[in-house]
Design an enzyme around this catalytic site. Sequence first.
Site, PDB file in Angstrom:
ATOM      1  N   LYS A   1       0.828  -1.207   0.000  1.00 59.00           N
ATOM      2  CA  LYS A   1       0.000   0.000   0.000  1.00 59.00           C
ATOM      3  C   LYS A   1       0.866   1.262   0.000  1.00 59.00           C
ATOM      4  O   LYS A   1       0.584   2.213  -0.725  1.00 59.00           O
ATOM      5  CB  LYS A   1      -0.911  -0.026   1.229  1.00 59.00           C
TER       6      LYS A   1
ATOM      7  N   ARG B   1     -11.098   5.060   9.506  1.00 59.57           N
ATOM      8  CA  ARG B   1     -10.801   3.747  10.094  1.00 59.57           C
ATOM      9  C   ARG B   1     -12.008   3.229  10.868  1.00 59.57           C
ATOM     10  O   ARG B   1     -11.997   2.077  11.312  1.00 59.57           O
ATOM     11  CB  ARG B   1      -9.642   3.929  11.070  1.00 59.57           C
TER      12      ARG B   1
ATOM     13  N   ARG C   1      10.819 -12.502   4.150  1.00 52.54           N
ATOM     14  CA  ARG C   1      11.569 -11.236   4.164  1.00 52.54           C
ATOM     15  C   ARG C   1      12.797 -11.322   5.076  1.00 52.54           C
ATOM     16  O   ARG C   1      12.728 -11.821   6.190  1.00 52.54           O
ATOM     17  CB  ARG C   1      10.621 -10.142   4.668  1.00 52.54           C
TER      18      ARG C   1
ATOM     19  N   ARG D   1      12.958  -9.777  10.816  1.00 49.11           N
ATOM     20  CA  ARG D   1      12.325  -8.920  11.822  1.00 49.11           C
ATOM     21  C   ARG D   1      11.456  -9.768  12.741  1.00 49.11           C
ATOM     22  O   ARG D   1      10.780 -10.697  12.292  1.00 49.11           O
ATOM     23  CB  ARG D   1      11.436  -7.880  11.123  1.00 49.11           C
TER      24      ARG D   1
ATOM     25  N   ARG E   1      -1.893  -9.905  12.938  1.00 49.43           N
ATOM     26  CA  ARG E   1      -2.057  -8.598  12.294  1.00 49.43           C
ATOM     27  C   ARG E   1      -3.175  -8.660  11.248  1.00 49.43           C
ATOM     28  O   ARG E   1      -3.935  -7.712  11.085  1.00 49.43           O
ATOM     29  CB  ARG E   1      -0.741  -8.162  11.621  1.00 49.43           C
TER      30      ARG E   1
HETATM   31  P1  AMP Z   1      -0.789   3.797  11.461  1.00 49.18           P
HETATM   32  O1  AMP Z   1       0.548   4.435  11.181  1.00 49.18           O
HETATM   33  O2  AMP Z   1      -1.833   4.116  10.423  1.00 49.18           O
HETATM   34  O3  AMP Z   1      -0.695   2.319  11.754  1.00 49.18           O
HETATM   35  O4  AMP Z   1      -1.329   4.478  12.813  1.00 49.18           O
HETATM   36  C1  AMP Z   1      -0.622   4.391  14.022  1.00 49.18           C
HETATM   37  C2  AMP Z   1      -1.553   4.617  15.191  1.00 49.18           C
HETATM   38  O5  AMP Z   1      -2.141   5.928  15.102  1.00 49.18           O
HETATM   39  C3  AMP Z   1      -2.736   3.683  15.256  1.00 49.18           C
HETATM   40  O6  AMP Z   1      -2.416   2.479  15.911  1.00 49.18           O
HETATM   41  C4  AMP Z   1      -3.748   4.502  16.035  1.00 49.18           C
HETATM   42  O7  AMP Z   1      -3.438   4.507  17.424  1.00 49.18           O
HETATM   43  C5  AMP Z   1      -3.513   5.888  15.515  1.00 49.18           C
HETATM   44  N1  AMP Z   1      -4.342   6.191  14.331  1.00 49.18           N
HETATM   45  C6  AMP Z   1      -3.929   6.371  13.040  1.00 49.18           C
HETATM   46  N2  AMP Z   1      -4.961   6.635  12.238  1.00 49.18           N
HETATM   47  C7  AMP Z   1      -6.062   6.615  13.014  1.00 49.18           C
HETATM   48  C8  AMP Z   1      -7.453   6.798  12.773  1.00 49.18           C
HETATM   49  N3  AMP Z   1      -7.928   7.054  11.532  1.00 49.18           N
HETATM   50  N4  AMP Z   1      -8.305   6.712  13.829  1.00 49.18           N
HETATM   51  C9  AMP Z   1      -7.867   6.477  15.059  1.00 49.18           C
HETATM   52  N5  AMP Z   1      -6.577   6.272  15.370  1.00 49.18           N
HETATM   53  C10 AMP Z   1      -5.672   6.337  14.361  1.00 49.18           C
END
Ligand code: AMP
Length: 239
Positions: free
Chosen positions: A33, A108, A148, A181, A192
């Site tokens: 992505k 999300r 990986r 990793r 995940r």
């Molecule tokens: P990411 O880098 O997208 O995996 O985001 C890292 C963390 O940021 C997530 O585990 C959430 O705690 C928070 N986060 C990111 N995007 C959102 C969202 N749209 N809504 C709520 N929390 C978010």
Amino acid sequence: MRQTASSVEPGREAESKTAPGPLLLLGAPGVGKGTQAKELVKLWGIPQISTGDLLRANVAQGTPLGKTAKEIIGRGELVPDEMVNEMVALRLLEPDTVRGYILDGFPRTLGQADWLDARLAAQPESLPVVAVMIRVNYNQLLRRITGRRNCPVCQRIYNIHVNPPQRDGICDLDGAALIQRADDTEEIFKERMRAYEAQTAPVVEHYRGKGRFAEVDGDRPIDVIAAGIVATVEGMRKA
Ligand code: AMP
């Protein structure tokens, strides 16, 4: 800039073709992505808006939002909708978003999706969000992740199945012993995937229900996938 298999001419797209509008890019861990988001940013000349990145920037800058979000992120939980929505609202005021943007990690939750839909619907000049899921077969993804291997010295990434080093377990460039990793194991991958599917399914259903959801095959070369996403978005915009 690289030519793609589609009719899109990189660089000119931004000036001449219809605006791509807001695009939500979805994909399980390991589907590529991030790579595709970068390709689309180049092809369309629009920004990528990642709420994870924006939140981390707020944490790093010690803003009031960052101070609250820090612990929530640390616990692996979702930051409350109102806080994330407000942060996105501010970002969407930036002039670089006028022709469109690639949403990464937002919406999300259904609350976020409803908020964004309502906000865009209230702006006659805004197109609605279209969502595109990059799909890669589960076993293929598992092979990508568990195969990986990383070089701890130069950070080069290998894959023992599709892109192995010349000598087993040794980096071609600097001779360092490659490492796997800790989270690139089958068990953690499954965990995940479960979390990803549970979180993403309602958002997918939201956009599917509105006829603004499509899937593209992610098991192809990078530029072919990007061209597929461009064609898919154009198709949905015309529908
Ligand atoms: P990411 O880098 O997208 O995996 O985001 C890292 C963390 O940021 C997530 O585990 C959430 O705690 C928070 N986060 C990111 N995007 C959102 C969202 N749209 N809504 C709520 N929390 C978010």
